[in-house]
Write an enzyme that holds these catalytic residues in place. Structure first.
Site, PDB file in Angstrom:
ATOM      1  N   ILE A 156       5.227  61.646  13.807  1.00 12.24           N
ATOM      2  CA  ILE A 156       5.865  60.911  13.050  1.00 12.24           C
ATOM      3  C   ILE A 156       5.462  60.383  11.851  1.00 12.24           C
ATOM      4  O   ILE A 156       6.235  60.585  10.613  1.00 12.24           O
ATOM      5  CB  ILE A 156       6.395  59.366  13.717  1.00 12.24           C
ATOM      6  CG1 ILE A 156       6.876  59.820  15.469  1.00 12.24           C
ATOM      7  CG2 ILE A 156       6.757  58.429  13.012  1.00 12.24           C
ATOM      8  CD1 ILE A 156       6.871  58.672  16.181  1.00 12.24           C
ATOM      9  N   ARG A 236       3.427  50.150  16.626  1.00 10.36           N
ATOM     10  CA  ARG A 236       3.181  48.959  17.664  1.00 10.36           C
ATOM     11  C   ARG A 236       2.575  47.873  17.001  1.00 10.36           C
ATOM     12  O   ARG A 236       1.906  47.743  16.042  1.00 10.36           O
ATOM     13  CB  ARG A 236       2.153  49.415  18.706  1.00 10.36           C
ATOM     14  CG  ARG A 236       2.834  50.543  19.704  1.00 10.36           C
ATOM     15  CD  ARG A 236       3.923  50.074  20.687  1.00 10.36           C
ATOM     16  NE  ARG A 236       4.448  51.004  21.525  1.00 10.36           N
ATOM     17  CZ  ARG A 236       5.585  51.860  21.438  1.00 10.36           C
ATOM     18  NH1 ARG A 236       6.201  51.512  20.135  1.00 10.36           N
ATOM     19  NH2 ARG A 236       5.972  52.417  22.172  1.00 10.36           N
ATOM     20  N   GLU A 265       6.454  41.739  22.482  1.00  6.94           N
ATOM     21  CA  GLU A 265       7.879  41.785  22.464  1.00  6.94           C
ATOM     22  C   GLU A 265       8.521  41.385  23.632  1.00  6.94           C
ATOM     23  O   GLU A 265       7.882  41.521  24.539  1.00  6.94           O
ATOM     24  CB  GLU A 265       8.197  43.479  22.219  1.00  6.94           C
ATOM     25  CG  GLU A 265       7.746  43.865  21.047  1.00  6.94           C
ATOM     26  CD  GLU A 265       8.232  45.350  20.879  1.00  6.94           C
ATOM     27  OE1 GLU A 265       7.827  45.887  20.031  1.00  6.94           O
ATOM     28  OE2 GLU A 265       9.221  45.702  21.443  1.00  6.94           O
ATOM     29  N   HIS A 283      12.933  46.469  17.547  1.00  6.89           N
ATOM     30  CA  HIS A 283      12.536  47.691  17.857  1.00  6.89           C
ATOM     31  C   HIS A 283      13.757  48.966  17.972  1.00  6.89           C
ATOM     32  O   HIS A 283      14.163  49.088  19.151  1.00  6.89           O
ATOM     33  CB  HIS A 283      11.792  47.759  19.270  1.00  6.89           C
ATOM     34  CG  HIS A 283      10.894  48.570  19.790  1.00  6.89           C
ATOM     35  ND1 HIS A 283       9.786  48.405  20.499  1.00  6.89           N
ATOM     36  CD2 HIS A 283      11.044  49.817  19.560  1.00  6.89           C
ATOM     37  CE1 HIS A 283       9.174  49.475  20.754  1.00  6.89           C
ATOM     38  NE2 HIS A 283       9.864  50.637  20.168  1.00  6.89           N
TER      39      HIS A 283
HETATM   40  C1  DGY Z   1       8.418  54.811  21.884  1.00  8.37           C
HETATM   41  O1  DGY Z   1       9.010  56.026  22.341  1.00  8.37           O
HETATM   42  O2  DGY Z   1       7.236  54.805  21.802  1.00  8.37           O
HETATM   43  C2  DGY Z   1       9.242  53.804  20.982  1.00  8.37           C
HETATM   44  O3  DGY Z   1       8.784  52.834  20.506  1.00  8.37           O
HETATM   45  C3  DGY Z   1      10.617  53.683  22.001  1.00  8.37           C
HETATM   46  O4  DGY Z   1      11.484  52.999  21.228  1.00  8.37           O
END
Ligand code: DGY
Length: 317
Positions: A156, A236, A265, A283
């Site tokens: 990511i 997170r 959350e 989220h």
């Molecule tokens: C994940 O895949 O870890 C995401 O946070 C889910 O939305």
């Protein structure tokens, strides 16, 4: 047919596919089960298809039925599951990498832009219809040609870097280890978090939640930043000490903070709801139909591989 307990309601197409392959128990009302309910209701099942909203800690794992051999988490993150405790109980855990990389990187750019360009304040002013164009109205901070620090240069993080380059940003990163030059793709490595924070004008938080990264963004580390840094967190909530972040926003270290993920959350730190230079999303990182379908499909494939006697592609423990 193997029995699979599915903790949350999935898209219909994914549920139909699961029904073809397994004897499944679904959650039509999409109730979020408490750990005791997961333990009770999954008794006698062979596997669980879980979601990020299911906290499956060591205590829960110790109480799970011995028949359960796999937990296929429908998420790339698996901080909600104690994978060590699962391994000790001979339970395989899998996640769903790759398929949500693009959707999450898109949201990360939205967070950085939404925060830096005052999208929340803009929306409030537009709603009240009490605004007028003026030379100094809601002036934000421009992303173009700035230095972007990426904390966590995994899939990511690298997808964020790719997008940020289109803004002319110079990419810096900190990771446990330096990437190959192919994966780095011109990004500048800092072997300490301090080194990264000192250089960043924008900071993209993309590291997973692990015991080592819990509250890694805290009073001390926020102190390494320059004044007026913009931060986006699509990773997170656990990686941030919220009180320290609120203080850094109030004292001007942080110009604006965009976040999609929270400690505990769906609760949100009350101060985040009061501050105007915070851009909040609930989220939504992976929330596109395509991506959610892919995530559930990938979790299903991990179950299939496991029960056909193979190592699931995405085993994490
Ligand atoms: C994940 O895949 O870890 C995401 O946070 C889910 O939305």
């Amino acid at each position: 047919m193997k029995k699979i307990f599915v903790t949350r309601k999935l898209l219909k197409e994914n549920e139909d596919k699961l029904k073809e392959l397994f004897d499944v128990t679904l959650n039509a009302n999409d109730k979020i089960y408490k750990p005791e309910e997961i333990i009770e209701q999954s008794k006698g099942f062979d596997g669980i298809l879980s979601s990020v909203t299911d906290p499956i800690n060591a205590d829960t794992i110790s109480k799970l039925s011995d028949s359960i051999k796999i937990i296929a988490n429908g998420a790339v993150g698996f901080g909600n599951i104690d994978i060590k405790a699962a391994r000790e109980k001979n339970i395989t855990v899998t996640n769903t990498p790759d398929v949500l990389t693009d959707a999450t990187a898109d949201i990360q750019i939205l967070l950085l832009l939404g925060a830096s360009r005052k999208a929340y304040e803009g929306r409030l002013a537009a709603e009240k219809q009490d605004w007028k164009w003026s030379w100094d109205f809601l002036l934000g901070k421009q992303m173009s040609n700035k230095r972007l620090g990426i904390l966590g240069m995994g899939r990511i993080g690298r997808a964020v870097a790719k997008r940020a380059k289109a803004f002319g940003m110079e990419i810096h990163y900190h990771n446990r280890s330096k990437l190959s030059s192919e994966l780095e793709d011109g990004a500048i490595y800092h072997n300490t978090l301090k080194g990264l924070f000192e250089q960043s004008e924008f900071l993209s938080v993309n590291c997973p939640a692990t015991p080592e990264t819990t509250k890694i963004i805290n009073k001390e580390t926020l102190g390494y930043l320059k004044k007026n840094t913009v931060i986006g967190n699509a990773a997170r909530g656990d990686v941030v000490d919220d009180d320290a972040m609120v203080e850094a926003i109030k004292n001007g270290t942080v110009f604006a903070y965009g976040l999609d993920v929270y400690n505990g959350e769906p609760k949100i730190h009350p101060e985040y709801l009061k501050l105007k230079n915070i851009f909040l999303l609930p989220h939504l990182g992976s929330a596109t139909k395509r991506t959610r379908w892919d995530m559930a499909y990938r979790a299903t494939r991990n179950l299939e591989q496991f029960f056909s006697g193979n190592k699931p592609q995405d085993q994490v423990n």
